[in-house]
Design a protein around this motif. Sequence first.
Motif, PDB file in Angstrom:
ATOM      1  N   VAL A   1      -9.957  16.720   3.458  1.00 14.63           N
ATOM      2  CA  VAL A   1      -9.447  15.385   3.171  1.00 14.63           C
ATOM      3  C   VAL A   1      -9.812  14.480   4.340  1.00 14.63           C
ATOM      4  O   VAL A   1      -9.518  14.799   5.489  1.00 14.63           O
ATOM      5  CB  VAL A   1      -7.923  15.406   2.958  1.00 14.63           C
ATOM      6  N   GLN A   2     -10.465  13.354   4.037  1.00 16.99           N
ATOM      7  CA  GLN A   2     -10.939  12.452   5.086  1.00 16.99           C
ATOM      8  C   GLN A   2      -9.886  11.426   5.492  1.00 16.99           C
ATOM      9  O   GLN A   2      -9.644  11.204   6.665  1.00 16.99           O
ATOM     10  CB  GLN A   2     -12.185  11.714   4.593  1.00 16.99           C
ATOM     11  N   SER A   3      -9.295  10.781   4.530  1.00 13.70           N
ATOM     12  CA  SER A   3      -8.261   9.777   4.811  1.00 13.70           C
ATOM     13  C   SER A   3      -7.472   9.540   3.535  1.00 13.70           C
ATOM     14  O   SER A   3      -7.904   9.909   2.444  1.00 13.70           O
ATOM     15  CB  SER A   3      -8.877   8.465   5.322  1.00 13.70           C
ATOM     16  N   LEU A   4      -6.309   8.939   3.676  1.00 12.94           N
ATOM     17  CA  LEU A   4      -5.427   8.700   2.541  1.00 12.94           C
ATOM     18  C   LEU A   4      -5.444   7.232   2.172  1.00 12.94           C
ATOM     19  O   LEU A   4      -5.642   6.357   3.008  1.00 12.94           O
ATOM     20  CB  LEU A   4      -4.008   9.137   2.877  1.00 12.94           C
ATOM     21  N   THR A   5      -5.247   6.974   0.896  1.00 16.44           N
ATOM     22  CA  THR A   5      -5.238   5.600   0.409  1.00 16.44           C
ATOM     23  C   THR A   5      -4.309   5.531  -0.796  1.00 16.44           C
ATOM     24  O   THR A   5      -3.592   6.497  -1.093  1.00 16.44           O
ATOM     25  CB  THR A   5      -6.668   5.141   0.052  1.00 16.44           C
ATOM     26  N   ASN A   6      -4.298   4.416  -1.462  1.00 18.54           N
ATOM     27  CA  ASN A   6      -3.486   4.243  -2.660  1.00 18.54           C
ATOM     28  C   ASN A   6      -4.315   3.542  -3.723  1.00 18.54           C
ATOM     29  O   ASN A   6      -5.195   2.746  -3.416  1.00 18.54           O
ATOM     30  CB  ASN A   6      -2.231   3.405  -2.376  1.00 18.54           C
ATOM     31  N   SER A   7      -4.026   3.842  -4.984  1.00 21.63           N
ATOM     32  CA  SER A   7      -4.664   3.100  -6.067  1.00 21.63           C
ATOM     33  C   SER A   7      -3.992   1.739  -6.186  1.00 21.63           C
ATOM     34  O   SER A   7      -2.998   1.451  -5.516  1.00 21.63           O
ATOM     35  CB  SER A   7      -4.573   3.883  -7.380  1.00 21.63           C
ATOM     36  N   ASP A   8      -4.524   0.878  -7.057  1.00 19.04           N
ATOM     37  CA  ASP A   8      -4.014  -0.486  -7.181  1.00 19.04           C
ATOM     38  C   ASP A   8      -2.537  -0.522  -7.555  1.00 19.04           C
ATOM     39  O   ASP A   8      -1.817  -1.440  -7.170  1.00 19.04           O
ATOM     40  CB  ASP A   8      -4.834  -1.263  -8.226  1.00 19.04           C
ATOM     41  N   ASN A   9      -2.080   0.482  -8.303  1.00 20.93           N
ATOM     42  CA  ASN A   9      -0.668   0.494  -8.712  1.00 20.93           C
ATOM     43  C   ASN A   9       0.229   1.235  -7.724  1.00 20.93           C
ATOM     44  O   ASN A   9       1.407   1.457  -7.996  1.00 20.93           O
ATOM     45  CB  ASN A   9      -0.519   1.105 -10.109  1.00 20.93           C
ATOM     46  N   GLY A  10      -0.343   1.648  -6.571  1.00 22.65           N
ATOM     47  CA  GLY A  10       0.465   2.278  -5.526  1.00 22.65           C
ATOM     48  C   GLY A  10       0.488   3.785  -5.554  1.00 22.65           C
ATOM     49  O   GLY A  10       1.093   4.405  -4.682  1.00 22.65           O
ATOM     50  N   ASP A  11      -0.160   4.420  -6.540  1.00 21.42           N
ATOM     51  CA  ASP A  11      -0.186   5.878  -6.593  1.00 21.42           C
ATOM     52  C   ASP A  11      -0.973   6.432  -5.400  1.00 21.42           C
ATOM     53  O   ASP A  11      -1.998   5.875  -5.009  1.00 21.42           O
ATOM     54  CB  ASP A  11      -0.847   6.370  -7.883  1.00 21.42           C
ATOM     55  N   PRO A  12      -0.514   7.555  -4.804  1.00 19.48           N
ATOM     56  CA  PRO A  12      -1.233   8.135  -3.675  1.00 19.48           C
ATOM     57  C   PRO A  12      -2.585   8.705  -4.109  1.00 19.48           C
ATOM     58  O   PRO A  12      -2.682   9.421  -5.099  1.00 19.48           O
ATOM     59  CB  PRO A  12      -0.290   9.237  -3.177  1.00 19.48           C
ATOM     60  N   GLN A  13      -3.622   8.366  -3.379  1.00 18.32           N
ATOM     61  CA  GLN A  13      -4.970   8.886  -3.587  1.00 18.32           C
ATOM     62  C   GLN A  13      -5.524   9.260  -2.220  1.00 18.32           C
ATOM     63  O   GLN A  13      -4.891   8.998  -1.194  1.00 18.32           O
ATOM     64  CB  GLN A  13      -5.873   7.846  -4.264  1.00 18.32           C
TER      65      GLN A  13
END
Length: 278
Positions: free
Chosen positions: A78-90
């Motif tokens: 896993v390189q880094s964490l982000t979120n989708s437009d609706n806030g779901d963790p990706q």
Amino acid sequence: MTQPIINIYRTIEEAFYFDNSQMNRFYSFNGVQLLPFNETKYVQVTNTPDGINLEDWTVYAVDMCTGVKTNITPSFSVQSLTNSDNGDPQFYWSLTNVQYDFGMNLIYLEIHQSLGETFYSTPFLLTNDENEKTAQFHYKTKRTDTFQSIGFQTWFRQNRKQTELTTYYEASTKHTVTQAVKVNKISKFMSEIMSIEQLILLTDVLENPYLYINKVRASLYEAVEIPEVTSQENFGSIKFNISFNYKDIFSGNYVTPATPIVPDYSSLHYSLIDYYTL
């Protein structure tokens, strides 16, 4: 950001789905090709419905023809964490230096958690076969995005030169003068035959303002037209023109802008600190 070329889903049905026509009888899916033993990371972002979390994962490459599973966990991270437009963790994940060559059989990733769900990736090739007809792309939409990276079956065909001229009459010499005002040196690339869906994904990558092809800064010179199918096939190929800046070489920076708290992205667990965002 550009949507993932290789995405991760909760079911095989979602991972293997593609838009089809009742007229299609002939198919090709060999468009995305990653190279084994490649030290330059392939990086993709997830866009998993309802978000995705991983804890203590094991990753298998599954041969779609034979069903044989090969453990490639050391190459997955896993390189880094982000979120989708609706806030779901990706998250952004990567494959690096995979120690296996799977030939021309499509594979997919099967990602297991010791306690939790199993996830499946969309299919792709992972082989050195005909590697001279592949290119690795690094790309992002905004400066603050994390670079994604993917391999496509596309290759250099020829160099071209386009010159724009201006003509004027020089009164002092009484001669008509023709002078170059703009010179463009362009490289033409061709794709192998792949599904129309994959050709569209390839053009999405090419249209990114931050783009490197085989680690050299690149700009798409003109719009690419997706071919119309002519019979009962789902596939085609494209040609595209690229302008290179050989003074700008990809640095390998995958780090997102600094945050006050440094996450660890441990394979054993994620905590609130990992999901801290500005």
